[in-house]
Design a protein around this motif. Structure first.
Motif, PDB file in Angstrom:
ATOM      1  N   ASP A   1      11.227  -6.095  -2.719  1.00 56.81           N
ATOM      2  CA  ASP A   1      10.906  -4.720  -3.112  1.00 56.81           C
ATOM      3  C   ASP A   1       9.927  -4.086  -2.127  1.00 56.81           C
ATOM      4  O   ASP A   1      10.038  -2.902  -1.804  1.00 56.81           O
ATOM      5  CB  ASP A   1      10.310  -4.690  -4.518  1.00 56.81           C
ATOM      6  N   ARG A   2       8.947  -4.887  -1.685  1.00 59.38           N
ATOM      7  CA  ARG A   2       7.945  -4.342  -0.754  1.00 59.38           C
ATOM      8  C   ARG A   2       8.595  -3.887   0.541  1.00 59.38           C
ATOM      9  O   ARG A   2       8.154  -2.912   1.170  1.00 59.38           O
ATOM     10  CB  ARG A   2       6.879  -5.417  -0.448  1.00 59.38           C
TER      11      ARG A   2
ATOM     12  N   GLU B   1      -1.382  -5.514   5.458  1.00 54.48           N
ATOM     13  CA  GLU B   1      -0.761  -4.426   4.692  1.00 54.48           C
ATOM     14  C   GLU B   1      -0.371  -3.279   5.623  1.00 54.48           C
ATOM     15  O   GLU B   1       0.700  -2.679   5.472  1.00 54.48           O
ATOM     16  CB  GLU B   1      -1.732  -3.923   3.620  1.00 54.48           C
TER      17      GLU B   1
ATOM     18  N   TYR C   1      -0.284 -13.560   2.090  1.00 57.20           N
ATOM     19  CA  TYR C   1       0.302 -12.540   1.216  1.00 57.20           C
ATOM     20  C   TYR C   1       0.737 -13.131  -0.124  1.00 57.20           C
ATOM     21  O   TYR C   1       0.671 -12.452  -1.152  1.00 57.20           O
ATOM     22  CB  TYR C   1       1.488 -11.872   1.907  1.00 57.20           C
TER      23      TYR C   1
END
Length: 203
Positions: A34-35, A92, A13
């Motif tokens: 944030d993700r 993801e 990642y």
């Protein structure tokens, strides 16, 4: 580290994030935070060793300016991303599921904290009413109510004010930002401990 990044998936990642453009280590930490909607943030001790290993493997490079390193993906790093495109897609998907689970858990914990605050306020209000009622009850004939002014009345008013300020401040803090699971569980334990202590004191 959250389980979604087990088995070297954080390494993959990081390459994906650097493929979007050069970044400082702390930029990568903030992007990951944030993700995960602020519910997870890796430490510098987690990120920088992996960046160093990626650099040793020739997958990233860095430039230094102003005492900070800016990391950039190399052609070899992009080639690895292409080779592992399927793994990245699965990652993801797992991240999205993990964020949903963490958000649900955080919501439940926030509800528990709010419930604890409401219980504390209710218990303190009831204790204050009981204390005021006792002040007006006297076994000696003829019954004479104590005056509503004086040091004790002032202290009771101060207790009411402190309780209102406490509740308002906790509500403000809860609205200000999102919290980690550890912070919320600690907050619940603190509120429970405060409530138990006041119960013992005011009974």
């Amino acid at each position: 580290m959250t389980a979604v990044f087990s088995h070297g998936r954080l390494r993959l990642y990081l390459l994906k994030l650097l493929d979007d453009g050069p970044k400082h280590g702390y930029e990568l930490i903030r992007l990951l935070e944030d993700r995960f909607l602020g519910l997870y943030a890796p430490s510098a001790g987690t990120i920088y060793p992996r960046l160093q290993r990626l650099e040793v493997e020739g997958l990233v490079s860095h430039t230094a300016a102003g005492g900070r390193k800016t990391y950039e993906i190399t052609d070899a790093g992009r080639a690895e991303l292409r080779q592992r495109a399927g793994e990245l897609t699965a990652l993801e998907t797992d991240i999205a599921a993990s964020v949903a689970d963490l958000s649900s858990l955080a919501g439940e914990i926030r509800s528990e904290v709010r419930g604890s605050v409401r219980d504390l306020k209710r218990e303190l209000s009831e204790a204050t009413r009981q204390t005021r009622r006792v002040r007006w009850e006297s076994p000696a004939p003829p019954p004479r109510p104590e005056p509503t002014t004086g040091p004790q009345a002032e202290l009771l008013d101060e207790l009411d004010g402190r309780l209102a300020a406490f509740t308002a401040e906790v509500s403000r803090l809860m609205r200000a930002r999102q919290f980690s699971d550890t912070q919320l569980r600690t907050a619940i334990r603190l509120l429970d401990g405060a409530l138990d202590g006041l119960r013992r004191l005011l009974r």
